[in-house]
Structure formats: C-alpha cells, structure tokens
Enzyme design. Structure first.
Site, PDB file in Angstrom:
ATOM      1  N   TRP B 101       0.830  -1.205   0.000  1.00  0.00           N
ATOM      2  CA  TRP B 101       0.000   0.000   0.000  1.00  0.00           C
ATOM      3  C   TRP B 101       0.858   1.246   0.000  1.00  0.00           C
ATOM      4  O   TRP B 101       0.536   2.223  -0.691  1.00  0.00           O
ATOM      5  CB  TRP B 101      -0.996  -0.037   1.156  1.00  0.00           C
ATOM      6  CG  TRP B 101      -1.914  -1.219   1.013  1.00  0.00           C
ATOM      7  CD1 TRP B 101      -1.981  -2.317   1.817  1.00  0.00           C
ATOM      8  CD2 TRP B 101      -2.846  -1.452  -0.055  1.00  0.00           C
ATOM      9  NE1 TRP B 101      -2.900  -3.209   1.320  1.00  0.00           N
ATOM     10  CE2 TRP B 101      -3.447  -2.709   0.184  1.00  0.00           C
ATOM     11  CE3 TRP B 101      -3.236  -0.724  -1.177  1.00  0.00           C
ATOM     12  CZ2 TRP B 101      -4.411  -3.250  -0.671  1.00  0.00           C
ATOM     13  CZ3 TRP B 101      -4.190  -1.258  -2.032  1.00  0.00           C
ATOM     14  CH2 TRP B 101      -4.768  -2.508  -1.768  1.00  0.00           C
ATOM     15  N   ASP B 173      -1.998   6.811   5.938  1.00  0.00           N
ATOM     16  CA  ASP B 173      -3.062   5.921   5.466  1.00  0.00           C
ATOM     17  C   ASP B 173      -3.353   4.957   6.607  1.00  0.00           C
ATOM     18  O   ASP B 173      -2.552   4.081   6.908  1.00  0.00           O
ATOM     19  CB  ASP B 173      -2.588   5.159   4.221  1.00  0.00           C
ATOM     20  CG  ASP B 173      -3.560   4.044   3.812  1.00  0.00           C
ATOM     21  OD1 ASP B 173      -4.676   3.964   4.353  1.00  0.00           O
ATOM     22  OD2 ASP B 173      -3.166   3.251   2.930  1.00  0.00           O
ATOM     23  N   LYS B 197     -12.947  -1.526   6.812  1.00  0.00           N
ATOM     24  CA  LYS B 197     -12.318  -2.482   7.730  1.00  0.00           C
ATOM     25  C   LYS B 197     -12.982  -2.334   9.103  1.00  0.00           C
ATOM     26  O   LYS B 197     -13.725  -3.187   9.539  1.00  0.00           O
ATOM     27  CB  LYS B 197     -10.822  -2.245   7.856  1.00  0.00           C
ATOM     28  CG  LYS B 197     -10.099  -1.822   6.599  1.00  0.00           C
ATOM     29  CD  LYS B 197      -9.885  -2.923   5.597  1.00  0.00           C
ATOM     30  CE  LYS B 197      -8.887  -2.461   4.544  1.00  0.00           C
ATOM     31  NZ  LYS B 197      -8.741  -3.396   3.444  1.00  0.00           N
TER      32      LYS B 197
HETATM   33  C1  LIG Z   1      -3.705  -0.065   4.137  1.00  0.00           C
HETATM   34  C2  LIG Z   1      -4.540   0.026   2.914  1.00  0.00           C
HETATM   35  N1  LIG Z   1      -4.447   1.118   2.139  1.00  0.00           N
HETATM   36  C3  LIG Z   1      -5.177   1.255   1.018  1.00  0.00           C
HETATM   37  C4  LIG Z   1      -6.039   0.278   0.606  1.00  0.00           C
HETATM   38  C5  LIG Z   1      -6.835   0.479  -0.649  1.00  0.00           C
HETATM   39  O1  LIG Z   1      -8.125   0.846  -0.270  1.00  0.00           O
HETATM   40  P1  LIG Z   1      -9.297   0.984  -1.351  1.00  0.00           P
HETATM   41  O2  LIG Z   1      -9.441  -0.341  -2.000  1.00  0.00           O
HETATM   42  O3  LIG Z   1     -10.481   1.365  -0.550  1.00  0.00           O
HETATM   43  O4  LIG Z   1      -8.871   2.041  -2.300  1.00  0.00           O
HETATM   44  C6  LIG Z   1      -6.185  -0.870   1.375  1.00  0.00           C
HETATM   45  C7  LIG Z   1      -7.124  -1.939   0.941  1.00  0.00           C
HETATM   46  O5  LIG Z   1      -7.209  -2.993   1.497  1.00  0.00           O
HETATM   47  C8  LIG Z   1      -5.411  -0.999   2.541  1.00  0.00           C
HETATM   48  O6  LIG Z   1      -5.515  -2.092   3.296  1.00  0.00           O
HETATM   49 MG   LIG Z   2       1.484  -1.414   3.064  1.00  0.00          MG
HETATM   50 MG   LIG Z   3      -6.606  -5.817   1.597  1.00  0.00          MG
END
Ligand SMILES: Cc1ncc(COP(=O)(O)O)c(C=O)c1O
Ligand SMILES: [Mg+2]
Ligand SMILES: [Mg+2]
Ligand SMILES: Cc1ncc(COP(=O)(O)O)c(C=O)c1O
Ligand SMILES: [Mg+2]
Ligand SMILES: [Mg+2]
Lengths: 362, 362
Positions: B101, B173, B197
């Site tokens: 991520w 994030d 989540k």
């Molecule tokens: C830590 C983290 N950041 C970003 C995301 C991406 O989120 P989204 O799919 O809502 O864009 C996720 C998705 O699981 C995540 O776990």
């Molecule tokens: Mg990550």
């Molecule tokens: Mg995930």
C-alpha cells in the site's frame, strides 16, 4: 407508512428493491453475512457485480464496443476526470451549456485544460429555459470531445434529440435521466450518471464508455483516475462501493420486471404528460417556465403566483403525504422529480392535490 | 446463522449496527422513506451526517484544530489526491515504505510530482516483515510531508510508535487500523481511512485533517479534489455517500456503547495476544513471519508447513463456520483479520480450531 417521494436526488427507490435488501441485509443468500461484509474479491460479491453489469448491458442494449464502469465521487468528480482523461495537450473541448451542472463541468475542464462554450441557452436572468437547437451549435470540428448535460435537474430541461457532432466524441452527464427510456448508447463515447436519481443510493457512479476511446485516454495522470485502468480491472482495481452496487442491482432487476426501458419510458411519458397537462390547464395559477420542446420528464419545474404560495403549497403537500417538492434555491418555486421509482398513481395524487390547491387559492 | 468473518476488508460489521439498519431500512425514523431516499440537504440526513462527525470527534478526541471529512474513491484515490493537494511545485515528499500500500501511494505521488523513499523495510524477496525504526529514517527536513501506512493489511505489520518527523507534516493511510485504539490525531496533518475495515461498508473514506494544513493546499487542481473545498462545505459540496455514512454512524454508536476506543483497544489487544500466543506455542507447525515488535493487531499473517496445508486449513475452517482466512495472493498462507467487529470469542474459536488442526496434522 411510506410517503410519496418527489426528491430530486437522492430520490425514492422502488419498494421491492428495498424490501429485498432488507430481507437479506443480515444474511445474504445463506452466506451467513451481509452483502456489504463480503470481500469484493469473493465469488458472492462478484456474482452481484457481474449481474449488475449484465442487467445494465441487457436493459440498455450496450454494444460490444462499449463497457460499463462503476466509479465514485459522483458526477462532480467526472466533471474533472473527463478532461483529465481526454483533454490531451494542445486540444480543446466543446461544452454545451444548459444549466448549472454544465457550468460546473465547464469550470472544472478549464482548470484542467482548454474548453470553450459551443452553445449556451443562458438567459439575461442567468436562467435556462430550453436546450439549444442544432443551428445554435458552434462546434469546433477538431474538439477533443463535446460535453452535454442530458437533463437539467435544476431548471427542468431535457435534450429530446441528440445533437449532431460529426466525428467528434460525444460525452454526456446523464445523472438525472439515465435509463429513463431506451437510449442508443453507441452515439456516446462516454456517458456517466450518479446512481442516486434513477438507479440506487448515492455513492456509486455508472459510466458507459467506448472501449477504444478510453484506451486512448491520457497516461500521465494518476492511475486511479484513468478510465482505462478501471476498464481493464472490471471496476475492481480497488474496493468498489459494493453495497451501493448491490442496491443498483436490485433496482435494475425491478426495472427489468417492469418491462425494461420500454416499460420505464411508457410510465415516464404518462407521468410527465399527466403533470404538464394539468399545469397547462391551470396556467393562470401555475407557471411552468420551460419551453415546451425542452420540458423534462424527470424534473417538472413550476411556480405559483407568489413565493409565499410556493411555500404553502410545499407545506400542504407534505401534510398530504407528498415530500421533496421544494424547488432548488437557485430556481425557487416547485420541482417535482418524477424518476423511475415514482409511479403513475403518485403523479395522479400530485395532480389532484395541485388542482384542488388551485381551486382553493387561485 | 451468521458465520465468523475474518475478511480483510470489506469486513464483518457489528450485528447490532446491521440490525438497526435492517429495522429502519424501509422507513427511517417514521419519515416514510429509507435514509438512502432522503435528500442530502434535508434535516433528516443532515442529523445523521452531523451525528457521525460528532461520534468520530468524541471517540477520537479530535481537537478544534482538526476536522472530519467524508470523501470517496477509497484510500487508493487518496494516494493521488494527497500529492495533488500538498506537493506544491518545487517540493518533494518523503514516503516510508512498509508494504504494497505504501508502494502504491508512492507510485501515484511520483506521477503527480517529486517523491522520495525516506525508509523502506523491503526484503530481498520483496516482502516486508517489520516497520522501520527511528534510526532508519532518512528524512528530508524540507519535505512537503511524510507519508506512512499505519497498518500493513497484506503483510500484517503495524506501527506501534509514530516516527518523529520534526516540523514536517505527517500524513497516514490508516485504512486498516483506524480507530482500533485511542490515537493522538493532533500528531497528524492529515490521516485517512477507507471505512470498510473497522467502520462500515466500502464506499466512504474518512479523513481527519488539520484545518490550517488543508487550507494551504494547492488551488490549481480541480475543485472536487481540493480538501479545503470539502472542509468548507462540511463534506456536502456534492452528494456524499449517504447510506455508507449512515452505516458508519451505526457502527460508531456501537463502538461508543462498547467503551469507545479504550474498549476497542482492550478487546483488540486481548484478541491479538490470544492468537499470537497460540501461534508461538505451535511454532513448529505455524510460522508467523512478522517480527515481534511490528506485529499487527488487525491482520495476523501466518503460514503452515506447505501451501497444501494452508489450503486444507482454509477449507476446514470454513466448514467450522470461519471464513475470510485465505492470505493475500502476494503473501500466500493465512491471514486472520481481527477488526473491531471480531469478538474475543470469535478469536477463541479460531484458536481452538488451529490448535486442534496442529494436533491432527502436525
Ligand atoms: C492499508 C490500505 N491502504 C489502502 C487500501 C486500498 O483501499 P481501497 O481499496 O479502498 O482504495 C487498502 C485496501 O485494502 C489498505 O488495506
Ligand atoms: Mg502497506
Ligand atoms: Mg486488503
Ligand atoms: C445533472 C447533474 N449532474 C451532476 C450532479 C452532481 O452530482 P453529484 O452530487 O453526485 O456529484 C447532479 C446532482 O444533482 C445533477 O443533477
Ligand atoms: Mg439536484
Ligand atoms: Mg445543467
């Protein structure tokens, strides 16, 4: 007791679609969890996702050249994302101005790149009471695209014949009349609509994109804004708004049962005709400012003799079980939004109410 | 019968929050319509909107310097929107890399402007098993901001002490551990989390923004992407995802009843300790690759001796009523996501199951 809902959006949804959601909200199809608790990568949700796309494809008759996308941020985000994708450096886009939503789309485009007004029906009072005729369009034959707003939610105007734009790609914000009747989507390089009028809750936007057009979109913008990326990933690049898509599925299934878009058109024409006929018959009391050929079947805008009477009308209608009738603050007056979920009987109730109101106060 | 849901997101939600939604899905508080059919400008929905903000403010102890925003497009859109707002021309941002991520966030930032890696714990196998220590950070004191991923959903690592970043604005994030325990939000110039989540369905993203920081955001980007615009409009500039926000309200009300974030932390620590203790006690059979001090309380990642046993484990757990345990395809193995809605008893059931499984197959 459910009220009669004339909200402009978010708007009323068909009761069977809501009841289906309620009945399986805690346990979706015996899976032991709600649809919103399912992974977007699991087979249960993917079946919903694919069924929603299939229903859209079937009901709209979407050809193989085109693809459905689920996006977010509402039509307002598309006002920016469209020029980000399609305004290649050195190009300009043509905007057809028919209300505040076209103005907002144009304003975002000018932040992103070059855009020009190819037609506008704005009046000296800054209002719009019609859409332009073909003869009024001053199109740039080299434009990157032409953008129009198919239905002007606020002023209550609607395009009833698509403009001829030659070989320039045509893009439409159809937020407030998407799927109100059969539509030849092949005329459009890209069309988009927030779900919250005709299709579902707010929180998901549906686009129908010509594949070769979005494939040529700009690649120097962030990935998440590239339509091509969402197309390649069947709108599962990142987590889609699964619950909102599921609710659209329920509404689309209801539309199919009601005879699809031909069924919607029949209902919607009947509703619009009932209401406009009554307004015209009481033209001494109610004034519908939109020119006849531009009248919207989705948002019927009218005024009473005074703002005070407008307010009384809204208040008494509410007592009679009809809500959402107050006009937008910019236009004032009354706005009755007659989206797909509003029934002919709902409109009959409004017509009786407004005729009785005119008799009493006129 | 509801299953035990260890999904990584969208994830299980507290049953009382869902039941409340079900009970009023057709008729919200006697208004004669669903909450999703209400106008986002009407008093019924606005009360829900404001209550959701109040609950977030109360539970997190958000100071007056900061403001809650409801946005869309998931954390993935924020990966682009953060640099669009804060990477002023001529500046660079620092990224702390702790998993896929952070990589995605960094990649989007480099499309928008200048970004550098100020720390990474990536291993030779491209995996991550820990977060960096303070001594490993090579911070640019003039950076526009420092970005980190508080919890790495995929590899199961988590920051347990925030890095010291001097006067540089810290951005996080927090998608997969937002509100898992009390958090000093004043340390962050901007933090964001998809709801799916710990907080609600997918389709809404919650940000907590320092007002003076977002006020200095770039003004040459499309309006809809300016955090300042959403702040000035109380997240009602355009139609928000009203149903998703309503569901977050229900979950937040449940969190409050459960003792707020102190209650969540107690539950979450107990759950994580139960599971890691059992994995450690069966270390001959289960291997938890993450270094002890970086272990996540939200996503517990482990492997069995072979991929075949991983698959058998997932299949048998499913038969025993426990779903969502398959690891991400990049990491393989097992991942048990223990978000707020997962109860201590749910984890006890998993622990019994895995100990029994080790006895049988070990
Ligand atoms: C830590 C983290 N950041 C970003 C995301 C991406 O989120 P989204 O799919 O809502 O864009 C996720 C998705 O699981 C995540 O776990
Ligand atoms: Mg990550
Ligand atoms: Mg995930
Ligand atoms: C025609 C039209 N376009 C765009 C919008 C903006 O949509 P959203 O609020 O979902 O961004 C609206 C909202 O009513 C609309 O009616
Ligand atoms: Mg509107
Ligand atoms: Mg308009």
């Amino acid at each position: 007791m459910r009220v009669i809902n004339f909200n402009p959006g978010p708007a009323g949804l068909p009761l069977p679609a809501l009841e289906r959601a309620r009945d399986e909200l805690i346990d979706f199809q015996g899976s032991g969890m709600s649809v919103m608790e399912h992974s977007h990568r699991g087979k249960e949700y993917e079946a919903v996702h694919d069924e929603t796309i299939s229903l859209l494809t079937e009901l709209l008759g979407i050809p193989d050249t085109h693809q459905v996308l689920f996006l977010t941020g509402g039509a307002s985000q598309q006002f920016a994302q469209v020029p980000m994708n399609f305004l290649h450096p050195g190009t300009s886009a043509d905007y057809l101005m028919t209300g505040v939503w076209s103005e907002k789309a144009y304003d975002e485009a000018r932040i992103v790149g070059q855009a020009r007004i190819a037609a506008t029906t704005v009046g000296p009072d800054k209002r719009y009471v019609r859409v332009p005729g073909q003869g009024e369009l001053q199109l740039d034959p080299r434009a990157a695209y032409v953008h129009l707003t198919s239905n002007n939610t606020l002023y209550g105007t609607q395009w009833h014949t698509w403009p001829e734009v030659g070989s320039v790609p045509l893009i439409a914000d159809m937020s407030s009349d998407f799927m109100w009747k059969p539509t030849d989507v092949s005329r459009f390089a890209f069309l988009y609509a927030g779900a919250q009028k005709n299709l579902g809750p707010s929180g998901v936007l549906i686009a129908v994109a010509r594949k070769d057009f979005i494939a040529q979109g700009r690649r120097d913008i962030p990935k998440i804004f590239r339509y091509s990326l969402h197309a390649e990933n069947n709108s599962l690049y990142n987590t889609p708004p699964t619950l909102a898509i599921y609710l659209c599925r329920n509404v689309l299934a209801w539309m199919k049962e009601q005879g699809g878009l031909a069924g919607m058109e029949a209902r919607n024409r009947q509703k619009g005709e009932l209401l406009y006929r009554s307004l015209d018959a009481n033209a001494g009391f109610y004034r519908a400012p939109v020119e006849r050929e531009s009248r919207s079947f989705m948002n019927v805008v009218f005024h009473l003799p005074t703002p005070e009477l407008d307010a009384t009308f809204v208040a008494e209608a509410k007592k009679a079980g009809m809500v959402g009738l107050k006009g937008h603050r910019i236009s004032g007056g009354i706005r009755a939004s007659l989206y797909n979920a509003v029934s002919v009987d709902d409109v009959r109730a409004l017509v009786s109410f407004l005729e009785e109101f005119a008799r009493k106060k006129g």
